[in-house]
Design an enzyme around this catalytic site. Structure first.
Site, PDB file in Angstrom:
ATOM      1  N   GLN A 232       0.783  -1.007  -0.163  1.00  0.00           N
ATOM      2  CA  GLN A 232       0.345   0.355  -0.268  1.00  0.00           C
ATOM      3  C   GLN A 232       0.825   1.100  -0.170  1.00  0.00           C
ATOM      4  OE1 GLN A 232      -1.566  -1.173   4.073  1.00  0.00           O
ATOM      5  NE2 GLN A 232      -1.907   0.854   4.701  1.00  0.00           N
TER       6      GLN A 232
ATOM      7  N   CYS B 170      -5.096   0.695   3.507  1.00  0.00           N
ATOM      8  CA  CYS B 170      -4.712  -0.575   4.104  1.00  0.00           C
ATOM      9  C   CYS B 170      -6.594  -1.332   3.741  1.00  0.00           C
ATOM     10  CB  CYS B 170      -4.842  -1.265   5.265  1.00  0.00           C
ATOM     11  SG  CYS B 170      -6.137  -0.329   6.653  1.00  0.00           S
TER      12      CYS B 170
ATOM     13  N   HIS C  81      -5.813  -1.897  11.594  1.00  0.00           N
ATOM     14  CA  HIS C  81      -5.088  -1.952  10.476  1.00  0.00           C
ATOM     15  C   HIS C  81      -6.062  -2.677  10.413  1.00  0.00           C
ATOM     16  CE1 HIS C  81      -2.442  -2.494   7.545  1.00  0.00           C
ATOM     17  NE2 HIS C  81      -1.572  -3.173   7.465  1.00  0.00           N
TER      18      HIS C  81
END
Ligand SMILES: *[C@@H]1O[C@H](CO)[C@@H](O)[C@H](O)[C@H]1NC(C)=O
Ligand SMILES: *[C@@H]1O[C@H](CO)[C@@H](O)[C@H](O)[C@H]1NC(C)=O
Ligand SMILES: *[C@@H]1O[C@H](CO)[C@@H](O)[C@H](O)[C@H]1NC(C)=O
Length: 354
Positions: A153, A159, A295
């Protein structure tokens, strides 16, 4: 006025000498003296050696003396954290100088990007129907060729998009017997329910994909790692989503859904992941707050690790990350399975394809 010293990949350029030669490699030993002197630490300082190794390996170029000093301070503080993670680890994981070792917490945060939506998504996620199956001892969707290679990324809080494409790639490959890589950039640019590189969430992304009509492939809409104009071409859409489900927090049921359906998007607290070097990760709860998911990643399988000397059994999840293949275990994270480690059971979600 030559003030450029290149040491193990650290370029120290003093502010008054910008037009000077670009690379002058001093003899090895002298470099260490110069850097140690600059940082005001004795040559015997262990962290100094680790720092120089790190900067060489990661090709770091710091442009000013102040920057070198600042990065060394950050590195030292991070290695204290990593040592603490090492010492208190309940699994087999080790923590150390990953590519994020000289980054502050807020710089590291740019490589994450899971943000819970402030306003609830248009629709509540339905609870998933859990298939009533007998679970095999281990499972790995990669062996069925339904998982694309690990992606990266970059410095973009996307993410959530990678987690979502991973889920859809798996479902698509299982249904069609054909593995395609889908576009994260389309989500970064066109999903107005989320915030591109500023972060996003699964439910909103699935909602947006329904609205957009579907996803293009990675080749047709390649990744840039920055917010850009939406250039979705509807005639290039290759997969569409009809709904999405909220999978329970029960990890046995998550495993059943995984085996019955495919890889699953999950949220996790990435605190320990900043320094993860490999092994089954099981940090103490207060070192990766399960209530603070920051995340988005993808569960692609699970297994049980038997420790070498004590033969302790460590159940784990096999988790695909989006920080490239150099991070962790060839780009993968193994996290303890069964006690909600780092909150990984709290936002398990999957699309339902049309
Ligand atoms: C943590 O332990 C591993 C394995 O012993 C070691 O390689 C690593 O350097 C340690 N990390 C730190 C920050 O000392
Ligand atoms: C959209 O994709 C189709 C099929 O690849 C192509 O023929 C068409 O030129 C594209 N349109 C635009 C505006 O790029
Ligand atoms: C899943 O459903 C539970 C219970 O309805 C809810 O508390 C939770 O926020 C939902 N999670 C997601 C990711 O939608």
């Amino acid at each position: 006025m030559k003030a450029l010293i290149v040491c193990f990949g650290i370029a120290v350029i003093s502010s008054y000498a910008t037009s000077e030669a670009q690379s002058q490699v001093a003899p090895h030993k002298e470099e260490i003296f110069v850097i140690a002197d600059l940082l005001g630490v004795p040559l015997s300082d262990k962290t100094l050696g680790h720092f120089l190794e790190f900067t060489e390996r990661e090709n770091r170029v710091y442009e000013t003396v102040e920057e070198v000093k600042f990065r060394f301070r950050v590195f030292r503080a991070n290695m204290i954290k990593a040592t603490y993670l090492n010492e208190t680890e309940q699994g087999t994981a080790t923590y150390g100088a990953t590519m994020f070792a000289d980054m502050t917490r807020s710089e590291f945060q740019r490589h994450l990007g899971l943000v819970m939506p402030k306003t609830p998504p248009v629709k509540e996620a339905k609870p998933a129907v859990i298939p009533q199956i007998i679970l095999p001892a281990e499972y790995d969707w990669r062996t069925f060729n339904v998982v694309t290679p690990v992606k990266n990324q970059g410095q973009c809080g996307s993410c959530w998009a990678f987690s979502v494409t991973g889920n859809i790639e798996g479902l698509y490959a299982i249904a069609n017997n054909k593995l395609l890589s889908f576009s994260e950039q389309e989500l970064v640019d066109c999903d107005k329910l989320d915030n591109g590189c500023g972060g996003g969430f699964f439910n909103t992304a699935f909602e947006a994909i329904e609205k957009l009509g579907g996803l293009e492939t990675e080749d047709d809409y390649p990744y840039e790692g920055r917010n850009d104009q939406c250039t979705l071409n509807k005639s290039e859409i290759r997969v569409s989503v009809r709904d999405y489900v909220n999978i329970t927090t029960d990890e046995t049921e998550i495993a059943k859904y995984l085996v019955g359906n495919g890889p699953i998007s999950i949220g996790i607290n990435a605190n320990a992941m900043q320094f993860y070097m490999g092994g089954v990760s099981h940090p103490l709860k207060f070192l990766c707050d399960p209530m603070n998911l920051d995340h988005g990643v993808l569960i692609v399988g699970y297994g049980v690790h038997r420790t070498r000397f004590t033969h302790k059994l460590l159940p784990y999840w096999l988790i695909k990350n989006s920080w490239g293949h150099r991070w962790g275990n060839k780009g993968y994270y193994m996290a303890y399975r069964g006690d909600g480690t780092c909150g990984l059971n709290r936002a398990a979600t999957s699309a339902i394809l049309s």
